[in-house]
Every structure is written in C-alpha cells, then in structure tokens.
Design an enzyme around this catalytic site. Structure first.
Site, PDB file in Angstrom:
ATOM      1  N   LYS A  99       0.869  -1.182   0.000  1.00 52.40           N
ATOM      2  CA  LYS A  99       0.000   0.000   0.000  1.00 52.40           C
ATOM      3  C   LYS A  99       0.895   1.218   0.000  1.00 52.40           C
ATOM      4  CE  LYS A  99      -4.042   2.050   0.657  1.00 52.40           C
ATOM      5  NZ  LYS A  99      -3.801   2.757  -0.619  1.00 52.40           N
ATOM      6  N   LYS A 123       5.693   3.287   8.173  1.00 59.85           N
ATOM      7  CA  LYS A 123       4.502   4.115   8.389  1.00 59.85           C
ATOM      8  C   LYS A 123       3.265   3.234   8.497  1.00 59.85           C
ATOM      9  CE  LYS A 123       4.253   7.488   5.553  1.00 59.85           C
ATOM     10  NZ  LYS A 123       3.991   8.555   4.574  1.00 59.85           N
ATOM     11  N   LYS A 135       5.266   1.817  -3.206  1.00 54.00           N
ATOM     12  CA  LYS A 135       5.151   3.184  -3.741  1.00 54.00           C
ATOM     13  C   LYS A 135       5.306   3.114  -5.250  1.00 54.00           C
ATOM     14  CE  LYS A 135       4.622   7.463  -2.460  1.00 54.00           C
ATOM     15  NZ  LYS A 135       3.822   8.016  -1.350  1.00 54.00           N
ATOM     16  N   GLY A 174      -3.030   8.298  -3.975  1.00 46.66           N
ATOM     17  CA  GLY A 174      -2.409   9.505  -4.519  1.00 46.66           C
ATOM     18  C   GLY A 174      -1.141   9.899  -3.776  1.00 46.66           C
ATOM     19  N   ASP A 175      -0.433  10.837  -4.331  1.00 47.69           N
ATOM     20  CA  ASP A 175       0.730  11.481  -3.704  1.00 47.69           C
ATOM     21  C   ASP A 175       0.936  12.767  -4.503  1.00 47.69           C
ATOM     22  OD1 ASP A 175       3.071  10.920  -1.676  1.00 47.69           O
ATOM     23  OD2 ASP A 175       4.096  11.613  -3.463  1.00 47.69           O
ATOM     24  N   SER A 390      -6.889   5.621   4.138  1.00 45.01           N
ATOM     25  CA  SER A 390      -7.013   4.778   2.948  1.00 45.01           C
ATOM     26  C   SER A 390      -7.386   3.361   3.364  1.00 45.01           C
ATOM     27  CB  SER A 390      -5.693   4.734   2.173  1.00 45.01           C
ATOM     28  OG  SER A 390      -5.576   5.862   1.333  1.00 45.01           O
TER      29      SER A 390
HETATM   30  P1  NDP Z   1       0.358  17.810  -3.874  1.00 49.02           P
HETATM   31  O1  NDP Z   1       0.781  17.483  -5.260  1.00 49.02           O
HETATM   32  O2  NDP Z   1      -1.065  17.969  -3.561  1.00 49.02           O
HETATM   33  O3  NDP Z   1       1.120  19.132  -3.407  1.00 49.02           O
HETATM   34  C1  NDP Z   1       2.501  19.217  -3.400  1.00 49.02           C
HETATM   35  C2  NDP Z   1       2.911  20.591  -2.910  1.00 49.02           C
HETATM   36  O4  NDP Z   1       4.322  20.595  -2.689  1.00 49.02           O
HETATM   37  C3  NDP Z   1       2.634  21.695  -3.919  1.00 49.02           C
HETATM   38  O5  NDP Z   1       2.384  22.898  -3.250  1.00 49.02           O
HETATM   39  C4  NDP Z   1       3.952  21.759  -4.704  1.00 49.02           C
HETATM   40  O6  NDP Z   1       4.208  23.012  -5.277  1.00 49.02           O
HETATM   41  C5  NDP Z   1       4.955  21.504  -3.597  1.00 49.02           C
HETATM   42  N1  NDP Z   1       6.154  20.858  -4.176  1.00 49.02           N
HETATM   43  C6  NDP Z   1       6.206  19.707  -4.849  1.00 49.02           C
HETATM   44  N2  NDP Z   1       7.447  19.448  -5.255  1.00 49.02           N
HETATM   45  C7  NDP Z   1       8.200  20.464  -4.829  1.00 49.02           C
HETATM   46  C8  NDP Z   1       9.568  20.768  -4.925  1.00 49.02           C
HETATM   47  N3  NDP Z   1      10.430  19.966  -5.575  1.00 49.02           N
HETATM   48  N4  NDP Z   1       9.994  21.889  -4.320  1.00 49.02           N
HETATM   49  C9  NDP Z   1       9.144  22.695  -3.669  1.00 49.02           C
HETATM   50  N5  NDP Z   1       7.821  22.463  -3.553  1.00 49.02           N
HETATM   51  C10 NDP Z   1       7.359  21.356  -4.115  1.00 49.02           C
HETATM   52  O7  NDP Z   1       1.022  16.665  -2.955  1.00 49.02           O
HETATM   53  P2  NDP Z   1       0.612  16.208  -1.497  1.00 49.02           P
HETATM   54  O8  NDP Z   1       0.160  17.376  -0.691  1.00 49.02           O
HETATM   55  O9  NDP Z   1      -0.257  15.028  -1.626  1.00 49.02           O
HETATM   56  O10 NDP Z   1       2.011  15.679  -0.933  1.00 49.02           O
HETATM   57  C11 NDP Z   1       2.926  16.528  -0.248  1.00 49.02           C
HETATM   58  C12 NDP Z   1       3.897  15.687   0.566  1.00 49.02           C
HETATM   59  O11 NDP Z   1       3.177  14.898   1.517  1.00 49.02           O
HETATM   60  C13 NDP Z   1       4.723  14.678  -0.242  1.00 49.02           C
HETATM   61  O12 NDP Z   1       5.986  14.539   0.368  1.00 49.02           O
HETATM   62  C14 NDP Z   1       3.945  13.379  -0.079  1.00 49.02           C
HETATM   63  O13 NDP Z   1       4.766  12.245  -0.264  1.00 49.02           O
HETATM   64  C15 NDP Z   1       3.500  13.516   1.371  1.00 49.02           C
HETATM   65  N6  NDP Z   1       2.356  12.704   1.755  1.00 49.02           N
HETATM   66  C16 NDP Z   1       1.159  12.804   1.093  1.00 49.02           C
HETATM   67  C17 NDP Z   1       0.074  12.072   1.506  1.00 49.02           C
HETATM   68  C18 NDP Z   1      -1.271  12.250   0.891  1.00 49.02           C
HETATM   69  O14 NDP Z   1      -2.233  11.669   1.431  1.00 49.02           O
HETATM   70  N7  NDP Z   1      -1.439  13.000  -0.165  1.00 49.02           N
HETATM   71  C19 NDP Z   1       0.199  11.078   2.589  1.00 49.02           C
HETATM   72  C20 NDP Z   1       1.467  11.107   3.272  1.00 49.02           C
HETATM   73  C21 NDP Z   1       2.494  11.873   2.832  1.00 49.02           C
HETATM   74  P3  NDP Z   1       4.112  23.182  -6.894  1.00 49.02           P
HETATM   75  O15 NDP Z   1       2.656  23.147  -7.200  1.00 49.02           O
HETATM   76  O16 NDP Z   1       4.775  24.472  -7.158  1.00 49.02           O
HETATM   77  O17 NDP Z   1       4.874  21.999  -7.473  1.00 49.02           O
END
Ligand code: NDP
Length: 458
Positions: A99, A123, A135, A174-175, A390
């Site tokens: 997962k 996790k 992943k 998603g991620d 999830s």
């Molecule tokens: P989203 O795609 O919804 O948002 C990502 C955010 O991070 C955007 O604001 C994006 O900005 C910014 N970002 C992405 N890449 C970069 C980069 N290289 N440098 C600076 N800013 C960056 O993703 P999520 O919110 O889902 O995920 C965010 C983090 O949380 C990730 O590390 C993910 O692995 C982790 N996570 C997510 C979960 C989930 O349920 N969604 C669960 C657990 C962890 P821009 O639009 O400018 O790219």
C-alpha cells in the site's frame, strides 16, 4: 539524535548499511532513508543481533520484494507521442497487501520510489492496519497539461500497472501530482480492462464511486492531531501558537484547516516558486480556490489580499523557512529543510516541527533539531493519517458500506493518538529523550521484524 553510521556499535548494522549503500550507490534518497531508519533502531538490533543475523533480517528488509519499471507512451494534444517511465516498488508485504501512493513529478526516479516505499513499510506498520509498504509513480509532469492529456497518460499508465495490483495484492493511492482527478481516470481504466468493479484496488476515490469521507482531509488533519498530542505530552498548548506550512497541496491545505480549527495562527504557505506571508492569518478558503479549483500559483493570493507579502524563492533556503513561527510544518517534498534552514529556524525560535511531507528534513537537520530541543514529529508517524484512512476506505469497500465524515474523522483521530503513544512508549523504553524519530522507527521495526521472522526466509 540520529546516530551517524560511524558512531554505530553494532558490526552487523554497519555491515548492512555499508553493503546496501555500495550496492545502491546512485540512489541517494534511498540511502538517506535507509541510514536514518537503520541507525535509529540500533538498540533493538543489539538486543537481538544473533537472531536477526541468522535469518538475514536486515539484508532482506532493505531489498524490495519487487521493483517494476515500465514504459508509458501517450499522445499529447498536438498529436505528438510522449514517452515517460512508470514505477511500482512493492517493498514489503509481510503485514498486508502493498500500500502506498503514486507520485507524478518530473523528479521521480528509482531512488525516490525506493525511499518512499521503504518509509511506507514503517509508516503502515504504525497505523496498526494490515497493510504492507509500496510506492509508485512516474516522471510525468502534470503541470500545464490539459485534462485530456492527464486522462490519456493515466490510462496508459494503468494499462501496465493493472498487471501488478489488486485489492489483495497492491493498493495504490495519490501522492504529489496525483489527486482525485487522476485516481478517477486510473480507476476507470482498471475497471474497463478487468471488467469488474473492484473498488478496493485504489484509494482516494471520489465519494460517488467508493471513496471515503475525510480521506482528502486525513493526512493534514492527522498531522495536527499528532502535533497536538506531542505538544500536550511536553506540557505545551497548541492554542495561540503561530505556524508556517511549506506546500499548498493536499497535505498542506488540510494541515492548515485543522491547525486553524485548533486555534493556531497559520501565517504563511508556499509552492515551489515562493511563499505568501499573511500576518492576519492565511485565508484557507482562498488558498483552496486558487489551488484546488483554479490549479493556480500561490502568488495569486496577493491579488485578493493586498496586505499580504509574496516572497519568491531566490536562495538555497526556500523563502518560507526564513520566517519566524512557533510551529513548522513542511508539507511539500523531501529535503526541503537542510542544515542551514534548520539553523535559521532554531535561531528564529521554532518550538516544534511536524513532517507532513515524507523526509522533508535532511538527516543533519533532524539531528540539529533534536540537539536543540525542538520537538520533531517524524513524517512516517505524523503523516500516517492519510494511509490509515485509505485503509479505512478499503474496509468500507469490503463491507460495501460508507461511514459518515465524523465516524471516519474520529477513527483517524484515535489512530493518530495511538501512533503518538507508540512513539512515546518506545522513546521511554529505550531512554531516547523525546526522540520520536527513533521511537517511531523502533516501534514499527519490531512489528515488521516479528512478521518477517514468523513467515520464514522468503
Ligand atoms: P500535492 O501534489 O497535492 O502538493 C505538493 C505541494 O508541494 C505543492 O504545493 C507543490 O508546489 C509543492 N512541491 C512539490 N514538489 C516540490 C519541490 N520539488 N519543491 C518545492 N515544492 C514542491 O502533494 P501532497 O500534498 O499530496 O504531498 C505533499 C507531501 O506529503 C509529499 O511529500 C507526499 O509524499 C506527502 N504525503 C502525502 C500524503 C497524501 O495523502 N497526499 C500522505 C502522506 C504523505 P508546486 O505546485 O509548485 O509543485
């Protein structure tokens, strides 16, 4: 403090770290995650060294059960054929079906997939749900693509991925770059190919077709539940504190919403270009409108709130981490906070850091925070609310049931309280001194180790 591998006493641990680092020498993020976890579980390894060695436990733990890499051809709106690379790393299935999310971002490579998959094992074990670690994703960049291009890419990606997943095999979600829209296209293509309605094959689905209420909010809300518990255990009240949040995607938005509900004043949020500072407190409905509806950039906030300030990123430290706040919530991507950013945040009086993103702090930054008594909520525990919910979505799919928002939110809250308790208990048992990073790793590792040993050498 994270023990550097040079400071380790266990010869077995040192050998596994050295050999795995050499074997995967081009995979710097994977090596970083591996060193962070393995160094911090040393007290357990020392207690059980002979037992673990005799079944090559660590050597098996650091090698994915399966790494799949595949071609994803798709046609853009101009009729040109584009080719991306897709991945699925099925890292460890000893506790349940693999997962973990799918990430669509141009930076995606095997190292990033493996670090995320490795973190996910621990996790998922912390959630107490029967889910293994995996992943996947692609180096496809969704930015600027039309809806039809996103759909054609998702369909082509699923044409291959469908061979490797299933509700009892591997359940992606998603991620970064993969939200409700992408999950919808992926699910549709899976259903068409398989000719069956297997709702539990993907999570993060729309509410109309098997999704769970509160899944969208879960990672951010869960982060704040964990933060509240961590501060409470250290006699600090969350209410009235200020916070800054890097990112403005799914995790960041709902961390902000829950933080505000808990009485925290969030003064800044960012995207990869820069951050917006609003001393009056971020207007989260405006951020949702910009990011979730318009898919715009964070600087657009200033058009609606002229008193706010936009700070573009123009140095190695993202502009958001140059600001002063009590609580720091990195919710964007890996290695956002390096040692220089950590020094500045400590100098600016940060009390606590909550990792909403996966591995947003470098190992040096983590050590620096801990040495300076900044409370650190490690990602694999603090952002586990997403995957835990999830798993709740999977339960509802199996039961052909749908729970209310409050029911799911309450279950999420209980899971997060329980995860913090596990981190704290391990911290106390091993006398780690408020090191919840090691506490999370130790607690999760024990479960995974027991499951792997019980199932024999496979
Ligand atoms: P989203 O795609 O919804 O948002 C990502 C955010 O991070 C955007 O604001 C994006 O900005 C910014 N970002 C992405 N890449 C970069 C980069 N290289 N440098 C600076 N800013 C960056 O993703 P999520 O919110 O889902 O995920 C965010 C983090 O949380 C990730 O590390 C993910 O692995 C982790 N996570 C997510 C979960 C989930 O349920 N969604 C669960 C657990 C962890 P821009 O639009 O400018 O790219």
């Amino acid at each position: 403090m994270i023990t550097s591998e040079r400071g380790l006493k266990s010869e077995y641990l040192k050998k596994v770290i050295e050999e795995t680092s050499a074997k995967n020498c081009y995979e710097k993020e994977f090596i970083q995650a591996l060193k962070e976890v393995l160094s911090s579980i040393e007290p357990v390894i020392i207690q059980n060294e002979e037992k673990y060695k005799s079944v090559a436990l660590l050597e098996r733990l650091v090698e994915p059960e399966r790494t799949i890499s595949f071609r994803v051809p798709w046609m853009d709106d101009n009729g040109n054929i584009q080719v991306n690379r897709g991945y699925r790393v099925q890292f460890n299935g000893s506790i349940g079906p693999y997962k973990g999310g799918l990430r669509f971002h141009p930076s995606v490579n095997q190292s990033i997939m493996k670090f995320l998959g490795f973190e996910q094992i621990f996790k998922n074990a912390l959630t107490g749900r029967p889910i293994g670690g995996g992943k996947g994703g692609s180096d496809f960049d969704p930015k600027g693509k039309s809806d039809m291009e996103i759909m054609r890419f998702c369909q082509s990606f699923m044409n291959e991925l469908q061979r490797h997943i299933g509700h009892d095999i591997d359940v992606p979600a998603g991620d970064i770059g993969v939200g409700g829209r992408e999950i919808g296209y992926l699910f549709g293509q899976y259903r068409k190919i398989k000719n069956c309605y297997e709702a539990g094959v993907l999570t993060g689905k729309g509410l109309e077709y098997g999704g769970s209420l509160a899944r969208k909010e879960a990672t951010g809300y869960g982060l704040m539940y964990f933060m509240r518990e961590m501060l409470k255990a250290n006699n600090i009240n969350l209410q009235g504190k200020t916070a800054i949040i890097s990112g403005s995607g799914n995790v960041a938005i709902y961390a902000c919403e829950k933080a505000q509900q808990l009485g925290v004043k969030v003064i800044a949020m960012s995207d990869s270009s820069g951050c917006i500072l609003d001393e009056n407190g971020i207007d989260i409905s405006l951020i949702k409108e910009i990011k979730e509806v318009r898919r715009g950039r964070i600087y657009e906030y200033k058009n609606s709130v002229p008193s706010s300030i936009y700070l573009e990123n123009n140095s190695d430290i993202p502009s958001i981490f140059t600001l002063k706040a009590d609580i720091i919530l990195p919710c964007a991507t890996q290695n956002d906070i390096d040692i220089e950013a950590a020094k500045l945040l400590v100098q600016n009086g940060a009390l606590a850091v909550g990792e909403g993103a996966n591995m947003p702090c470098t190992n040096e930054a983590v050590s620096y925070f801990l040495e300076h008594n900044v409370l650190l909520a490690p990602g694999k525990a603090a952002n586990a609310g997403g995957v835990a919910t999830s798993a709740l979505e999977m339960s509802q799919n199996s039961m052909r049931d749908a729970w209310t928002f409050d029911e799911v939110d309450k279950k999420l809250e209980n899971i997060m309280v329980n995860i913090f308790r596990q981190c704290k208990e391990a911290d106390e048992e091993y006398g780690l001194g408020n090191n919840y990073v090691a506490g999370a790793n130790i607690s999760a590792f024990k479960k995974i180790a027991n499951a792997m040993i019980a199932q024999g050498i496979i």
